[in-house]
Design an enzyme around this catalytic site. Structure first.
Site, PDB file in Angstrom:
ATOM      1  NE  ARG A 192       0.012   1.441   3.221  1.00 19.59           N
ATOM      2  CZ  ARG A 192       0.901   2.471   3.631  1.00 19.59           C
ATOM      3  NH1 ARG A 192       2.171   1.804   3.499  1.00 19.59           N
ATOM      4  NH2 ARG A 192       0.500   3.529   3.138  1.00 19.59           N
ATOM      5  NE  ARG A 224      -6.119   0.865  -1.943  1.00 27.18           N
ATOM      6  CZ  ARG A 224      -5.508   1.396  -1.029  1.00 27.18           C
ATOM      7  NH1 ARG A 224      -4.415   1.281  -0.494  1.00 27.18           N
ATOM      8  NH2 ARG A 224      -6.355   2.075  -0.238  1.00 27.18           N
ATOM      9  CD  GLN A 247      -1.949   2.464   6.570  1.00 25.43           C
ATOM     10  OE1 GLN A 247      -2.769   3.676   6.602  1.00 25.43           O
ATOM     11  NE2 GLN A 247      -2.043   2.010   5.403  1.00 25.43           N
ATOM     12  CG  ASP A 269      -2.964   8.193  -2.093  1.00 21.78           C
ATOM     13  OD1 ASP A 269      -2.807   8.636  -0.636  1.00 21.78           O
ATOM     14  OD2 ASP A 269      -2.522   6.955  -1.990  1.00 21.78           O
TER      15      ASP A 269
HETATM   16  C1  RUB Z   1      -1.506   5.616   2.221  1.00 23.30           C
HETATM   17  C2  RUB Z   1      -1.646   7.067   2.041  1.00 23.30           C
HETATM   18  C3  RUB Z   1      -0.460   7.790   2.133  1.00 23.30           C
HETATM   19  C4  RUB Z   1      -0.322   8.207   0.595  1.00 23.30           C
HETATM   20  C5  RUB Z   1       0.758   9.049   0.195  1.00 23.30           C
HETATM   21  O1  RUB Z   1      -2.858   5.168   1.779  1.00 23.30           O
HETATM   22  O2  RUB Z   1      -2.702   7.771   2.362  1.00 23.30           O
HETATM   23  O3  RUB Z   1      -0.280   9.079   2.856  1.00 23.30           O
HETATM   24  O4  RUB Z   1      -0.132   7.080  -0.142  1.00 23.30           O
HETATM   25  O5  RUB Z   1       2.131   8.301   0.445  1.00 23.30           O
HETATM   26  P1  RUB Z   1      -3.092   3.381   1.705  1.00 23.30           P
HETATM   27  P2  RUB Z   1       3.224   8.249  -0.758  1.00 23.30           P
HETATM   28  O6  RUB Z   1      -2.365   3.201   2.802  1.00 23.30           O
HETATM   29  O7  RUB Z   1      -4.501   3.256   1.893  1.00 23.30           O
HETATM   30  O8  RUB Z   1      -2.562   3.066   0.408  1.00 23.30           O
HETATM   31  O9  RUB Z   1       3.778   9.627  -0.595  1.00 23.30           O
HETATM   32  O10 RUB Z   1       4.022   7.161  -0.001  1.00 23.30           O
HETATM   33  O11 RUB Z   1       2.662   8.169  -2.136  1.00 23.30           O
END
Ligand code: RUB
Length: 316
Positions: free
Chosen positions: A22, A60, A163, A204
């Site tokens: 993720r 997703r 997380q 995201d």
């Molecule tokens: C994880 C999440 C992170 C973003 C940004 O979402 O929201 O904050 O992905 O992360 P999920 P990055 O766990 O639902 O996938 O900067 O690493 O892309």
């Protein structure tokens, strides 16, 4: 966690859907390698490669990196008639590009951090989400730390996947960066009592006007930050900016299975039959954002015009 290796496109799709893998950076890279895996397995059958790409993209809907890397790989498959070696090379190019972006954006973002700052981050936007120097938000934090700035991080754990604690705290410990764990409902208290100087989160998807989708709870932090006069940044790359999505209300927010709210790691925590809602992301409007940290520099308001200028410079 439990998966040791992934041997098929179906297993990879399930690992992404179930959030075994993720974070927008990580699933983008897995999308690229997934298309390569489909090419390898099918010996370059372009139709099978397209189908694998569609399956991966369906896992997703919010993170745009997955859509973009899969489309890039499928376009390479089409233009090379399914040349497996060309696809392997393209997948390597995509990962190298992402690692370079993360390293560069970390340097730009670190310029915003002052000696003595306490920075809050949300969920996980780090190295496991991007495989390299520090991911996105954590690249900024790591670069500031490596510049010798004395910083402290509040890592904000997010319900229901926890997380901040499970991944961000682990990485901060690995990098040797002092940190304090809070849960996502404590940020207002911490901001209003002067414990936080800056906020840096990942994204995201960023729309063409600078609205951003990030892990649910981000919007609440941005509102509290505005009220308390705390700068709120997103650390991302041009690859996460979706110039085809005009504003945040056009971003599809993934709604996940409510069981993930009523249970933690399979253990029920709410009465049987309880209704629950689980939007996995929320949208933070551009008016709450102080800057978008990218590999080309920090973009500030007016976001629409400045992002449009960036769009003309980059082609990912
Ligand atoms: C994880 C999440 C992170 C973003 C940004 O979402 O929201 O904050 O992905 O992360 P999920 P990055 O766990 O639902 O996938 O900067 O690493 O892309």
């Amino acid at each position: 966690e439990e998966i040791q290796s992934i041997a098929s496109i179906e297993e990879l799709a399930e690992a992404i859907r179930s959030m075994m893998i993720r974070g927008s950076g990580a699933i983008g890279l897995c999308g690229a390698y997934g298309v390569y895996l489909a090419a390898y397995e099918s010996k370059g059958d372009v139709e099978k490669i397209r189908q694998a790409g569609d399956l991966l993209k369906s896992t997703r809907p919010t993170a745009v990196n997955l859509m973009k890397t899969v489309d890039e790989m499928v376009a390479t498959a089409e233009s090379t008639q399914g040349d497996v070696e060309a696809l392997e090379q393209k997948a390597v190019e995509i990962i190298e590009r992402q690692l370079e972006f993360e390293y560069q954006l970390g340097k730009y973002g670190a310029e915003l951090i002052e000696d003595g700052d306490t920075i809050m981050t949300h969920c996980h936007s780090g190295a496991l989400g991007g495989a390299g120097y520090g991911g996105r938000a954590l690249s900024v934090i790591r670069a500031a730390h490596e510049q010798g700035k004395n910083i402290h991080v509040f890592t904000c754990e997010t319900r229901p996947y926890l997380q901040g604690a499970r991944i961000t705290a682990y990485e901060l410990k690995k990098f040797g960066i002092p940190h304090t764990l809070i849960t996502d409902n404590m940020s207002g208290f911490c901001m209003s009592t002067g414990k936080i100087d800056k906020i840096v989160v990942g994204s995201d998807r960023v729309s063409a006007n600078g609205d951003l989708a990030n892990k649910v709870g981000t919007y609440m932090h941005a509102l509290a930050a505005k009220e308390n006069g705390i700068p709120f940044y997103t650390a991302t790359s041009s690859h996460t900016i979706d110039f085809n999505t005009p504003s945040g209300d056009a971003i599809e927010v993934e709604m996940r299975n409510a069981d993930e709210v009523t249970k933690i790691k399979g253990v029920r925590i709410a009465p049987e039959g309880t209704n629950a809602l689980y939007p996995s992301f929320d949208i933070t409007p551009n008016k709450l954002i102080s800057g978008i940290i990218t590999e080309t520099g920090v973009i500030t308001a007016p976001f629409e015009q400045n992002l449009n200028r960036l769009n003309k410079k980059v082609n990912v």
